[in-house]
Scaffold this motif. Structure first.
Motif, PDB file in Angstrom:
ATOM      1  N   ARG A 139       0.101   3.408  -3.706  1.00  0.00           N
ATOM      2  CA  ARG A 139       0.962   3.189  -4.475  1.00  0.00           C
ATOM      3  C   ARG A 139       0.304   3.839  -5.732  1.00  0.00           C
ATOM      4  O   ARG A 139       0.706   4.546  -6.815  1.00  0.00           O
ATOM      5  N   ASN A 180       4.442   2.985 -10.898  1.00  0.00           N
ATOM      6  CA  ASN A 180       4.098   2.178  -9.884  1.00  0.00           C
ATOM      7  C   ASN A 180       4.931   1.246  -9.753  1.00  0.00           C
ATOM      8  O   ASN A 180       5.551   0.329  -8.603  1.00  0.00           O
ATOM      9  N   ASP A 181       5.606   0.196 -10.489  1.00  0.00           N
ATOM     10  CA  ASP A 181       6.801  -0.491 -10.181  1.00  0.00           C
ATOM     11  C   ASP A 181       8.110  -0.448  -9.391  1.00  0.00           C
ATOM     12  O   ASP A 181       8.172  -1.134  -8.120  1.00  0.00           O
ATOM     13  N   SER A 240      -4.926  -0.998   1.003  1.00  0.00           N
ATOM     14  CA  SER A 240      -3.301  -1.456   0.575  1.00  0.00           C
ATOM     15  C   SER A 240      -3.036  -0.765   0.105  1.00  0.00           C
ATOM     16  O   SER A 240      -2.892   0.331  -0.201  1.00  0.00           O
ATOM     17  N   ARG A 241      -1.320  -1.470   0.437  1.00  0.00           N
ATOM     18  CA  ARG A 241      -0.126  -0.591  -0.115  1.00  0.00           C
ATOM     19  C   ARG A 241      -0.496  -0.321  -1.685  1.00  0.00           C
ATOM     20  O   ARG A 241       0.350   0.483  -2.127  1.00  0.00           O
ATOM     21  N   GLN A 242      -1.065  -1.780  -2.505  1.00  0.00           N
ATOM     22  CA  GLN A 242      -1.092  -1.146  -3.618  1.00  0.00           C
ATOM     23  C   GLN A 242      -2.482  -0.500  -4.301  1.00  0.00           C
ATOM     24  O   GLN A 242      -1.532   0.383  -5.287  1.00  0.00           O
ATOM     25  N   LYS A 243      -2.694   0.264  -3.653  1.00  0.00           N
ATOM     26  CA  LYS A 243      -3.652   1.394  -3.567  1.00  0.00           C
ATOM     27  C   LYS A 243      -3.131   2.838  -3.835  1.00  0.00           C
ATOM     28  O   LYS A 243      -3.505   3.960  -4.268  1.00  0.00           O
ATOM     29  N   ARG A 279       6.960  -0.091  -5.825  1.00  0.00           N
ATOM     30  CA  ARG A 279       6.033  -1.247  -5.482  1.00  0.00           C
ATOM     31  C   ARG A 279       7.742  -2.009  -5.215  1.00  0.00           C
ATOM     32  O   ARG A 279       8.003  -2.218  -4.072  1.00  0.00           O
TER      33      ARG A 279
END
Length: 245
Positions: A139, A155-156, A134-137, A159
């Protein structure tokens, strides 16, 4: 800007030739589904970094052509592609550049990245599934590897960058409304259309980031001389905020 783009594009083109020599060559073969073509059989991180660099070079050229043509909605999609490719290069390069711990998601990423599209000679019988990171991981890995104290804010920021142009890819209504000039929808847009001018204002920073990611790729692949050449060129062409000098 035209001259800056021409110099940067030539530098990236030359860099690709150097990066290509830094990884094992692709081989011609046949997949389980019967497709013949060239593949990187070793499936190494360096080969993935090189292929992502190829894709980045294509995307930055596409962005320039689309904006020149007034097709800024498609330009927004190219910007989203560039954002994602850049984060992929930073993610893959992290263990080489920062000594970041090799995590299982790197193996997951490479497995999915090099995966064939079909696993059966009759396409409709293919049962291939993709297990993407995932993009979240991604990042989170980038922030851990390159970040400083305030990792939450970093991180924000990543995102928001990832999400800002995603609507141009999947066609969100609010993004499509940028084509409206108050009286009608105009595609392609003329040069004085406000959103198109806004996209042009950001082009310099996308070109700057593309060169920066090429430099990261060169360093990760052990091409120190090429890294130094690109880094010097970046400082000559752009200021600290990524705008053309």
């Amino acid at each position: 800007m035209e001259q800056t783009y021409a110099i940067a594009a030539e530098a990236m083109r030359d860099s690709l030739a150097i990066l290509e020599r830094a990884v094992p060559k692709p081989r011609f073969g046949m997949s389980k589904a019967g497709h013949c073509g060239y593949r990187y059989v070793e499936r190494l991180p360096g080969q993935a970094i090189f292929l992502k660099s190829v894709r980045m070079f294509s995307a930055i050229q596409s962005l320039k052509l689309l904006l020149d043509a007034g097709l800024f909605l498609d330009g927004g999609a190219s910007m989203r592609i560039l954002d994602e490719i850049g984060s992929d290069i930073q993610f893959l390069a992290a263990p080489f550049l920062t000594g970041a711990k090799h995590e299982a998601i790197y193996d997951q990423f490479l497995t999915e990245f090099f995966q064939e599209e079909f696993d059966h000679s009759e396409i409709l019988k293919s049962s291939q599934k993709r297990h993407r990171v995932s993009r979240q991981k991604i990042r989170a890995c980038i922030v851990r590897a390159y970040g400083h104290d305030d990792t939450s804010t970093q991180n924000d920021v990543l995102r928001v960058i990832d999400n800002a142009f995603s609507g141009y890819v999947h066609g969100a209504a609010v993004h499509m409304m940028d084509a409206y000039d108050g009286a009608r929808f105009v595609v392609p847009a003329c040069g004085h259309h406000s959103p198109l001018r806004g996209f042009w204002a950001q082009f310099s920073q996308y070109l700057h980031r593309a060169l920066m990611n090429f430099a990261l790729a060169a360093k990760a692949l052990g091409c120190e001389e090429e890294f130094g050449r690109l880094y010097k060129l970046i400082t000559v062409l752009f200021d600290d905020d990524g705008f053309a000098r």
